[in-house]
Design an enzyme around this catalytic site. Structure first.
Site, PDB file in Angstrom:
ATOM      1  N   ASN A  94      35.967 -20.300 -10.946  1.00  0.00           N
ATOM      2  CA  ASN A  94      36.525 -19.397 -10.793  1.00  0.00           C
ATOM      3  C   ASN A  94      35.808 -18.254 -10.193  1.00  0.00           C
ATOM      4  OD1 ASN A  94      38.988 -20.462 -11.707  1.00  0.00           O
ATOM      5  ND2 ASN A  94      38.464 -19.682 -13.776  1.00  0.00           N
ATOM      6  N   GLY A 125      40.229 -15.409 -10.999  1.00  0.00           N
ATOM      7  CA  GLY A 125      40.282 -15.967 -12.435  1.00  0.00           C
ATOM      8  C   GLY A 125      38.979 -15.980 -13.296  1.00  0.00           C
ATOM      9  N   GLN A 126      37.891 -15.301 -12.925  1.00  0.00           N
ATOM     10  CA  GLN A 126      36.774 -15.293 -13.581  1.00  0.00           C
ATOM     11  C   GLN A 126      36.776 -14.110 -14.645  1.00  0.00           C
ATOM     12  OE1 GLN A 126      33.241 -14.929 -11.043  1.00  0.00           O
ATOM     13  NE2 GLN A 126      31.672 -15.268 -12.877  1.00  0.00           N
ATOM     14  N   SER A 127      36.312 -14.442 -15.875  1.00  0.00           N
ATOM     15  CA  SER A 127      36.269 -13.544 -17.005  1.00  0.00           C
ATOM     16  C   SER A 127      35.085 -13.414 -17.474  1.00  0.00           C
ATOM     17  CB  SER A 127      37.376 -14.079 -18.026  1.00  0.00           C
ATOM     18  OG  SER A 127      36.894 -15.249 -18.613  1.00  0.00           O
ATOM     19  N   ASP A 140      33.963 -25.273 -23.931  1.00  0.00           N
ATOM     20  CA  ASP A 140      34.625 -23.983 -23.789  1.00  0.00           C
ATOM     21  C   ASP A 140      35.434 -23.587 -25.051  1.00  0.00           C
ATOM     22  OD1 ASP A 140      36.034 -22.672 -21.070  1.00  0.00           O
ATOM     23  OD2 ASP A 140      36.816 -22.076 -23.127  1.00  0.00           O
ATOM     24  N   ILE A 141      35.215 -22.542 -25.640  1.00  0.00           N
ATOM     25  CA  ILE A 141      35.880 -21.963 -26.915  1.00  0.00           C
ATOM     26  C   ILE A 141      37.492 -21.995 -26.751  1.00  0.00           C
ATOM     27  CG2 ILE A 141      35.942 -19.448 -26.574  1.00  0.00           C
ATOM     28  CD1 ILE A 141      34.328 -19.372 -29.077  1.00  0.00           C
ATOM     29  N   HIS A 176      29.581 -20.494 -13.609  1.00  0.00           N
ATOM     30  CA  HIS A 176      29.950 -21.813 -14.353  1.00  0.00           C
ATOM     31  C   HIS A 176      30.967 -22.460 -13.741  1.00  0.00           C
ATOM     32  CE1 HIS A 176      32.492 -18.557 -15.683  1.00  0.00           C
ATOM     33  NE2 HIS A 176      33.517 -19.273 -15.996  1.00  0.00           N
ATOM     34  N   LEU A 177      30.676 -23.779 -13.901  1.00  0.00           N
ATOM     35  CA  LEU A 177      31.545 -24.743 -13.528  1.00  0.00           C
ATOM     36  C   LEU A 177      32.391 -25.376 -14.678  1.00  0.00           C
ATOM     37  CD1 LEU A 177      29.971 -27.650 -11.206  1.00  0.00           C
ATOM     38  CD2 LEU A 177      31.938 -26.311 -10.611  1.00  0.00           C
ATOM     39  N   HIS A 178      33.828 -25.309 -14.701  1.00  0.00           N
ATOM     40  CA  HIS A 178      34.527 -25.896 -15.736  1.00  0.00           C
ATOM     41  C   HIS A 178      34.458 -27.532 -15.563  1.00  0.00           C
ATOM     42  CE1 HIS A 178      36.628 -22.226 -17.301  1.00  0.00           C
ATOM     43  NE2 HIS A 178      36.109 -21.679 -15.947  1.00  0.00           N
TER      44      HIS A 178
HETATM   45  P1  DGP Z   1      36.232 -18.039 -16.538  1.00  0.00           P
HETATM   46  O1  DGP Z   1      37.513 -17.491 -16.707  1.00  0.00           O
HETATM   47  O2  DGP Z   1      36.425 -19.016 -15.322  1.00  0.00           O
HETATM   48  O3  DGP Z   1      35.199 -17.072 -16.079  1.00  0.00           O
HETATM   49  O4  DGP Z   1      35.809 -19.023 -17.681  1.00  0.00           O
HETATM   50  C1  DGP Z   1      35.262 -18.558 -18.836  1.00  0.00           C
HETATM   51  C2  DGP Z   1      35.572 -19.356 -20.109  1.00  0.00           C
HETATM   52  O5  DGP Z   1      34.487 -18.986 -21.034  1.00  0.00           O
HETATM   53  C3  DGP Z   1      36.679 -19.275 -20.537  1.00  0.00           C
HETATM   54  O6  DGP Z   1      37.539 -20.687 -20.608  1.00  0.00           O
HETATM   55  C4  DGP Z   1      36.603 -19.145 -22.078  1.00  0.00           C
HETATM   56  C5  DGP Z   1      35.128 -19.266 -22.064  1.00  0.00           C
HETATM   57  N1  DGP Z   1      34.328 -18.541 -23.236  1.00  0.00           N
HETATM   58  C6  DGP Z   1      34.565 -17.237 -23.431  1.00  0.00           C
HETATM   59  N2  DGP Z   1      33.711 -16.730 -24.465  1.00  0.00           N
HETATM   60  C7  DGP Z   1      33.159 -17.938 -24.704  1.00  0.00           C
HETATM   61  C8  DGP Z   1      32.114 -18.095 -26.048  1.00  0.00           C
HETATM   62  O7  DGP Z   1      31.776 -17.094 -26.594  1.00  0.00           O
HETATM   63  N3  DGP Z   1      31.836 -19.334 -26.263  1.00  0.00           N
HETATM   64  C9  DGP Z   1      32.334 -20.445 -25.432  1.00  0.00           C
HETATM   65  N4  DGP Z   1      31.849 -21.757 -25.884  1.00  0.00           N
HETATM   66  N5  DGP Z   1      33.124 -20.343 -24.537  1.00  0.00           N
HETATM   67  C10 DGP Z   1      33.495 -19.057 -24.103  1.00  0.00           C
END
Ligand code: DGP
Length: 113
Positions: A86, A92-94, A29-30, A99-101
């Site tokens: 999420n 809280g999904q963005s 995750d970034i 995806h699974l964290h």
């Molecule tokens: P959610 O909020 O559950 O939809 O999680 C989305 C996640 O994706 C958030 O923790 C940050 C991550 N994320 C967003 N943009 C990027 C990206 O360009 N690269 C990576 N590796 N992660 C990203």
């Protein structure tokens, strides 16, 4: 399709990939919220957990098997870790590619925020 995670699957956007097979991809995750924070995604575009159907049954299993393998690779299995999904804006999904964290390497609390 203008989907960030589909672009990561297509290797059009770089990501630190930690695990990959024919069905799924796992990458860091970034914006990590813990020492280990990895996202497991299906290569197929599915927007949210509310968009799966019966044909995705096996793919959802692939995601959990990949999450287990990621936890093993990252040394999280023995101590334990958290799997989070999420769902939708209210959940809280963005990024709207399911995806699974995989979150680990620190103590976690319950209930989540
Ligand atoms: P959610 O909020 O559950 O939809 O999680 C989305 C996640 O994706 C958030 O923790 C940050 C991550 N994320 C967003 N943009 C990027 C990206 O360009 N690269 C990576 N590796 N992660 C990203």
């Amino acid at each position: 399709m203008d989907c960030l995670f589909c672009k990561i699957v297509a290797k059009e956007i770089p990501a630190e990939i930690v695990y990959e097979n024919d069905a799924v991809l796992a990458f860091r995750d970034i914006q990590p919220v813990a020492p280990t924070h990895i996202l497991v995604i299906p290569k197929k575009h599915i927007a949210t957990a509310n968009a799966i159907d019966a044909s995705d049954r096996s793919l959802m299993g692939e995601m959990f098997l990949a999450a287990k393998e990621v936890a093993r690779l990252e040394g999280l299995s023995e101590r334990g870790h958290r799997l989070v999904m999420n769902v939708g804006e209210g959940g809280g999904q963005s990024v709207f590619h399911i995806h699974l964290h995989v979150i680990g390497g620190r103590d976690v609390s319950w209930p989540p925020g």
